[in-house]
Motif scaffolding. Structure first.
Motif, short mmCIF file in Angstrom:
data_model
loop_
_atom_site.label_atom_id
_atom_site.label_comp_id
_atom_site.label_asym_id
_atom_site.label_seq_id
_atom_site.Cartn_x
_atom_site.Cartn_y
_atom_site.Cartn_z
N TYR A 129 -15.80 -0.20 -37.86
CA TYR A 129 -14.78 -0.31 -36.82
C TYR A 129 -13.75 -1.38 -37.18
O TYR A 129 -14.00 -2.26 -37.99
N ASN A 130 -12.59 -1.29 -36.53
CA ASN A 130 -11.53 -2.27 -36.73
C ASN A 130 -11.42 -3.18 -35.51
O ASN A 130 -11.45 -2.70 -34.37
N SER A 131 -11.27 -4.47 -35.76
CA SER A 131 -11.01 -5.42 -34.69
C SER A 131 -10.41 -6.69 -35.29
O SER A 131 -10.98 -7.27 -36.21
N SER A 132 -9.28 -7.10 -34.74
CA SER A 132 -8.64 -8.34 -35.20
C SER A 132 -9.36 -9.58 -34.69
O SER A 132 -9.05 -10.69 -35.13
N ASN A 133 -10.32 -9.38 -33.79
CA ASN A 133 -11.02 -10.52 -33.19
C ASN A 133 -12.50 -10.56 -33.56
O ASN A 133 -13.26 -11.34 -32.97
N ASP A 194 -19.06 -3.97 -29.53
CA ASP A 194 -18.41 -2.77 -28.98
C ASP A 194 -17.45 -3.10 -27.85
O ASP A 194 -16.58 -2.29 -27.52
N GLY A 195 -17.58 -4.29 -27.28
CA GLY A 195 -16.70 -4.68 -26.19
C GLY A 195 -15.47 -5.46 -26.64
O GLY A 195 -14.69 -5.93 -25.80
N LEU A 196 -15.27 -5.58 -27.94
CA LEU A 196 -14.14 -6.37 -28.43
C LEU A 196 -12.78 -5.79 -28.04
O LEU A 196 -11.79 -6.51 -28.01
N GLU A 197 -12.74 -4.50 -27.72
CA GLU A 197 -11.48 -3.90 -27.31
C GLU A 197 -10.97 -4.51 -26.00
O GLU A 197 -9.77 -4.42 -25.69
N GLU A 198 -11.86 -5.18 -25.27
CA GLU A 198 -11.44 -5.84 -24.03
C GLU A 198 -10.65 -7.11 -24.30
O GLU A 198 -9.94 -7.61 -23.42
N LYS A 200 -7.77 -9.12 -25.66
CA LYS A 200 -6.37 -8.97 -26.08
C LYS A 200 -5.79 -10.35 -26.36
O LYS A 200 -5.59 -11.15 -25.43
N ARG A 206 -5.08 -16.30 -31.01
CA ARG A 206 -6.20 -16.01 -31.92
C ARG A 206 -6.41 -17.17 -32.88
O ARG A 206 -7.54 -17.61 -33.13
#
Length: 238
Positions: A129-133, A194-198, A200, A206
């Motif tokens: 998966y992709n996540s900047s955080n 899985d909750g990283l999309e929350e 912003k 960051r």
């Protein structure tokens, strides 16, 4: 003692003209270092340098003397071939940073299967998966296994005390933070990957959050040093 175990590559350092000293975090025995002779020149040897890229997941057969010296690696095979971690520019930069951080943070040579399981799960997730955080949540969760996870019973308080690792209503020292970084930490304590999309965050927040977490590590891990690759990570996110 001959052992077969999963292992995660923490670092690989060139030694002499053709040798590597590789540091692995093993599931069975914790942190171990091995001398691989001739690996950088031999094309017929048992090992390949590409097997020891940062945070690669391996299965190894090793002879451990457990005397604090370099151990002997008999065999190694890649358990999970990452699809993106070493080829995607952003992810490979994060991986370089986290490998260096782990080299500074994991300090005892004792087995810790819970920490190993966390690392394995985290890197397999990030490969998919992709996540900047990702790195922010990784640092928060890693602190649990290193013994200084934030105490979260009073998360709605106005301040987080980096020195004590607690949320509190008033500022009692120069290490008490509030505002966006306190609120972000509060959110990170309540989610999994899985909750990283929350979450912003813009680039400024960051970067500030990462600096705060690294300070938290410095305050709680004796001898911890900020990774030199931090500058590269900040550049890639800017």
């Amino acid at each position: 003692m001959l052992v077969t175990t999963k292992a995660i590559v923490i670092s690989a350092l060139k030694y002499g003209e053709a040798d590597l000293i590789v540091k692995l975090f093993t599931e069975s025995s914790g942190l171990k270092s091995y001398l691989l002779r001739g690996i950088l020149k031999s094309k017929r040897g048992k090992f390949r340098a590409s097997q020891f890229q940062p945070l690669t997941l391996l299965e190894v057969v090793a002879k451990h003397k457990d005397k604090g010296t370099l151990e002997t690696l008999r065999d190694a095979k890649i358990l999970a071939t990452y699809q993106t971690l070493h080829t995607d520019l952003l992810k490979s930069t994060v991986i370089m940073f986290l490998a260096e951080l782990l080299r500074n943070a994991i300090q005892e040579e004792e087995k810790n299967p819970e920490l190993f399981g966390f690392l394995e799960t985290a890197f397999l997730w990030f490969d998919k998966y992709n996540s900047s955080n990702f790195h922010l949540l990784f640092l928060v969760k890693l602190s649990l296994f290193l013994g200084f996870y934030p105490e979260g019973t009073n998360k709605n308080a106005s301040f987080f005390n980096l020195l004590d690792g607690t949320f509190q209503e008033v500022s009692t020292n120069s290490y008490c933070i509030s505002g966006i970084h306190k609120d972000t930490l509060e959110l990170l304590l309540g989610i999994n990957f899985d909750g990283l999309e929350e979450l912003k965050l813009n680039q400024t927040n960051r970067s500030g959050m990462l600096s705060m977490l690294l300070l938290y590590y410095e305050l709680h891990l004796q001898g911890f040093r900020k990774p030199k690759s931090l500058t590269v990570l900040k550049e890639i996110y800017s």
